[in-house]
Design a protein around this motif. Structure first.
Motif, PDB file in Angstrom:
ATOM      1  N   VAL A 119       0.845  -1.206   0.000  1.00 53.47           N
ATOM      2  CA  VAL A 119       0.000   0.000   0.000  1.00 53.47           C
ATOM      3  C   VAL A 119       0.880   1.256   0.000  1.00 53.47           C
ATOM      4  N   TYR A 120       1.915   1.285   0.852  1.00 54.09           N
ATOM      5  CA  TYR A 120       2.806   2.453   0.916  1.00 54.09           C
ATOM      6  C   TYR A 120       3.599   2.609  -0.378  1.00 54.09           C
ATOM      7  N   ASP A 121       3.972   1.487  -1.010  1.00 57.02           N
ATOM      8  CA  ASP A 121       4.667   1.568  -2.296  1.00 57.02           C
ATOM      9  C   ASP A 121       3.781   2.206  -3.359  1.00 57.02           C
ATOM     10  N   ALA A 122       2.492   1.955  -3.290  1.00 60.26           N
ATOM     11  CA  ALA A 122       1.561   2.457  -4.299  1.00 60.26           C
ATOM     12  C   ALA A 122       1.122   3.900  -4.026  1.00 60.26           C
ATOM     13  N   MET A 123       1.305   4.395  -2.795  1.00 59.91           N
ATOM     14  CA  MET A 123       0.855   5.752  -2.436  1.00 59.91           C
ATOM     15  C   MET A 123       1.797   6.808  -3.003  1.00 59.91           C
ATOM     16  N   LYS A 124       1.273   8.023  -3.095  1.00 55.42           N
ATOM     17  CA  LYS A 124       2.109   9.161  -3.466  1.00 55.42           C
ATOM     18  C   LYS A 124       3.016   9.463  -2.275  1.00 55.42           C
ATOM     19  N   PRO A 125       4.267   9.848  -2.506  1.00 52.35           N
ATOM     20  CA  PRO A 125       5.216  10.072  -1.414  1.00 52.35           C
ATOM     21  C   PRO A 125       4.735  11.079  -0.366  1.00 52.35           C
ATOM     22  N   ALA A 126       4.074  12.142  -0.760  1.00 51.02           N
ATOM     23  CA  ALA A 126       3.611  13.153   0.196  1.00 51.02           C
ATOM     24  C   ALA A 126       2.543  12.574   1.120  1.00 51.02           C
ATOM     25  N   GLU A 127       1.622  11.780   0.580  1.00 44.38           N
ATOM     26  CA  GLU A 127       0.582  11.170   1.393  1.00 44.38           C
ATOM     27  C   GLU A 127       1.185  10.128   2.360  1.00 44.38           C
ATOM     28  N   ALA A 128       2.105   9.305   1.833  1.00 43.08           N
ATOM     29  CA  ALA A 128       2.743   8.295   2.674  1.00 43.08           C
ATOM     30  C   ALA A 128       3.550   8.967   3.781  1.00 43.08           C
ATOM     31  N   ALA A 129       4.229  10.089   3.463  1.00 43.99           N
ATOM     32  CA  ALA A 129       5.039  10.803   4.453  1.00 43.99           C
ATOM     33  C   ALA A 129       4.165  11.348   5.566  1.00 43.99           C
ATOM     34  N   THR A 130       2.997  11.856   5.245  1.00 41.64           N
ATOM     35  CA  THR A 130       2.075  12.393   6.247  1.00 41.64           C
ATOM     36  C   THR A 130       1.665  11.296   7.232  1.00 41.64           C
ATOM     37  N   ILE A 131       1.368  10.125   6.730  1.00 44.59           N
ATOM     38  CA  ILE A 131       0.942   9.014   7.598  1.00 44.59           C
ATOM     39  C   ILE A 131       2.126   8.486   8.414  1.00 44.59           C
ATOM     40  N   ARG A 154      11.763   8.823  -1.660  1.00 36.20           N
ATOM     41  CA  ARG A 154      10.797   9.907  -1.936  1.00 36.20           C
ATOM     42  C   ARG A 154       9.945  10.210  -0.697  1.00 36.20           C
ATOM     43  N   ILE A 155       9.585   9.157   0.086  1.00 38.45           N
ATOM     44  CA  ILE A 155       8.777   9.365   1.298  1.00 38.45           C
ATOM     45  C   ILE A 155       9.598  10.124   2.337  1.00 38.45           C
ATOM     46  N   ILE A 156      10.843   9.714   2.554  1.00 42.72           N
ATOM     47  CA  ILE A 156      11.689  10.383   3.562  1.00 42.72           C
ATOM     48  C   ILE A 156      11.931  11.834   3.178  1.00 42.72           C
ATOM     49  N   SER A 157      12.041  12.114   1.877  1.00 40.56           N
ATOM     50  CA  SER A 157      12.273  13.505   1.463  1.00 40.56           C
ATOM     51  C   SER A 157      11.075  14.398   1.776  1.00 40.56           C
ATOM     52  N   GLN A 158       9.911  13.830   1.982  1.00 47.29           N
ATOM     53  CA  GLN A 158       8.705  14.599   2.279  1.00 47.29           C
ATOM     54  C   GLN A 158       8.468  14.773   3.784  1.00 47.29           C
TER      55      GLN A 158
END
Length: 179
Positions: A119-131, A154-158
């Motif tokens: 699920v996290y792989d499929a999410m946009k990085p900004a949305e995954a970062a928020t969660i 990409r998630i960590i960068s957000q």
């Protein structure tokens, strides 16, 4: 007189021959065994004999009691051993069942984590970062170590730089310990 010696010698030879032929059975017949009731027949006027007979009787009673006690203890030990074996068998079965339960639980947990990672792989990085920023750091680090490396970057960068540093430290610690 020589006839008498001859017949006596012959009788002794006959008894010896019978003893050899009969073996143990004849020896038991010729052995004197004192019965407890007849032990003092004709000896009641000798105090030492009476005292010895009483001592032997008491020792016999003590030996009988000790043998009975040993037999009872042997039965108790056998029962305790049976109970221990039964308990050990039950514990082994419980351990095996617990192992199966743990294995099933671990497999289910790993399957759930794998779905979550997908699920996290499929999410946009900004949305995954928020969660991920709201999750406990050790759990967030677990997720970030399992997602695809480019998605994780990409998630960590957000994420806020201070929180990203904490998560990166947790991820490094997990890799060092092999978890």
């Amino acid at each position: 007189m020589p006839d008498r010696i001859f017949w006596t010698g012959g009788a002794i030879a006959l008894v010896a021959a019978l003893a050899i032929a009969q073996g143990d059975r004849l020896a038991r017949l010729l052995t004197a065994e004192a019965a407890p009731t007849g032990l003092l027949d004709g000896c009641t006027d000798v105090p030492e004999a009476v005292a010895l007979a009483e001592t032997l009787r008491l020792r016999g009673i003590a030996v009988d009691r000790a043998l009975a006690d040993l037999a009872r203890r042997k039965e108790e030990i056998a029962a305790a051993e049976a109970q221990i074996v039964s308990r050990l068998t039950a514990l082994k079965k419980a351990k095996a069942a617990l192992g199966e339960t743990r294995a099933g639980r671990d497999a289910g947990r790993n399957e759930g984590i794998e779905r979550l990672i997908a699920v996290y792989d499929a999410m946009k990085p900004a949305e995954a970062a928020t969660i991920i920023a709201t999750l406990p750091p050790d759990f967030a680090a677990e997720i970030l170590t399992r997602v695809q490396p480019d998605a994780g970057a990409r998630i960590i960068s957000q994420i806020d730089p201070g929180q990203a540093a904490v998560l990166t430290a947790h991820m490094g610690a997990r890799r060092l310990t092999g978890d």
